[in-house]
Scaffold this active site. Sequence first.
Site, mmCIF file in Angstrom:
data_model
loop_
_atom_site.group_PDB
_atom_site.id
_atom_site.type_symbol
_atom_site.label_atom_id
_atom_site.label_comp_id
_atom_site.label_asym_id
_atom_site.label_seq_id
_atom_site.Cartn_x
_atom_site.Cartn_y
_atom_site.Cartn_z
ATOM 1 N N HIS A 13 0.818 -1.220 0.000
ATOM 2 C CA HIS A 13 0.000 0.000 0.000
ATOM 3 C C HIS A 13 0.851 1.270 0.000
ATOM 4 C CE1 HIS A 13 -3.768 1.804 -0.168
ATOM 5 N NE2 HIS A 13 -4.337 1.399 0.952
ATOM 6 N N ASP B 38 -2.001 2.044 -4.810
ATOM 7 C CA ASP B 38 -3.252 2.525 -4.215
ATOM 8 C C ASP B 38 -4.335 1.458 -4.352
ATOM 9 O OD1 ASP B 38 -2.092 4.961 -3.595
ATOM 10 O OD2 ASP B 38 -2.672 5.866 -5.518
#
Length: 459
Positions: free
Chosen positions: A431, A435
């Site tokens: 992450h 995204d």
Amino acid sequence: MGEHVIKLPDVGEGVAEAELVEWHVKVGDLVREDTVLAAVMTDKATVEIPSPVDGEILWLGAEIGDTVAIGSPIVRLKVAGEGNVKNTSPGESGADGIPAGASHGDRLPPAQNAVPSSSGLSRGSAGSPELASHPRRSADPRDKPEDDGVKKDRAVPSLSGAPRAEGEKPLASPAVRLRAKEAGIDLRQVAGSGPAGRISHEDIDAFLARGPQIARATGLARKDGVEDIKVVGLRRKIAEKMALAKSRIPHITYVEEIDVTALEELRATLNKEKRGAKGTERPKLTLLPFLMRAMVKAIAEQPNLNALFDDDAGIIHRHEGIHIGIAAQTPNGLVVPVVKHAEARDLWDCAAEVNRLADAAKAGTASREELSGSTITITSLGAMGGVATTPVINYPEVAIVGVNKIMVRPVWDGTQFIPRKMMNLSSSFDHRVIDGWDAAVFVQRIKALLETPALIFVD
């Protein structure tokens, strides 16, 4: 006679040290030239160390789990001729810093440091091989010789408490073991009245005379033993890699349901064609080659998924070549052989390479080159895949695609429920650099390709 010292050879690939994961010999063994002495591990590749000469093992220089530097002495042999060790006077250091006349037990694993007792119990005997690994009970008065000339009555086993300490191996002759096996008796529940707790036929008779109630009662006895298992070799490598990935990568996991009914029908049809257009034999297709080709197409649209993240330098290395790691379970643990340049392989070439690498991994013959260099990974447990998983990213990659098992489920088509073959993809992403939206787009593209498999073949 002379002595020959064997050093850990340069196992290649620029490594400076290796972990000792297995000894194939022990002190006192006679070995021939090319006999495998030990196995060491570099990264995830195991390398066997053969003997260059005939001789007798005098000394072993490391324990299982030790990290040994390249060029360090690991074995000392007694050989015919002069050997490769210069004669030194007692107390002086021999070749490579090994004391001259080093004891056979120096720097050995604990099990090999045992000194033979005068009775031979610590080494075993021809008629009692099971004594080799049993600890000697020197404090047991039954081990003392009967010097009064009077034959003493055999000790009667106690009926209370456990017959021996937790984890202690029962001692018995092969004939007694066979009788116990045929009678369905667990020898761990039988108290032995012989030397060092050895179980005799009389002890079996006494156990049977007490009736099956005793056996059933002792079967529910409390167990307080603790087994200490040293984490070495491949298991240690796996532990280090998993700890690194989970401590440094903030994972986001995205699970999506995919209808693979059409894909399974196409796969069954293609597998009926045993040979290709040129008459070459085709490998059997599984789901993985279809998924690999779908990933290649999805990565072409989102190249940021095919990358390695150097978080120390703050640099994302985005690769043009797509090298797909296939997580594979082997008898020794988890390894990840790599299908290089999946973008240049068709469906059957992907299948053939996956089969070849899987066989090499299970046999333990996969090279370091075949076990490294992946840019994205697939993990699959096949029929054991479960409904959903949370795959751990293969650091320093940024994505991993997890395949769950295929199940027939009722699906509403707008007018009725119909049976469809459904499968979940459980995929994890780093992450920090991927995204949630990009992760979802990637998985949805794979979903579209697998649900309409003809698109996989369209360039």
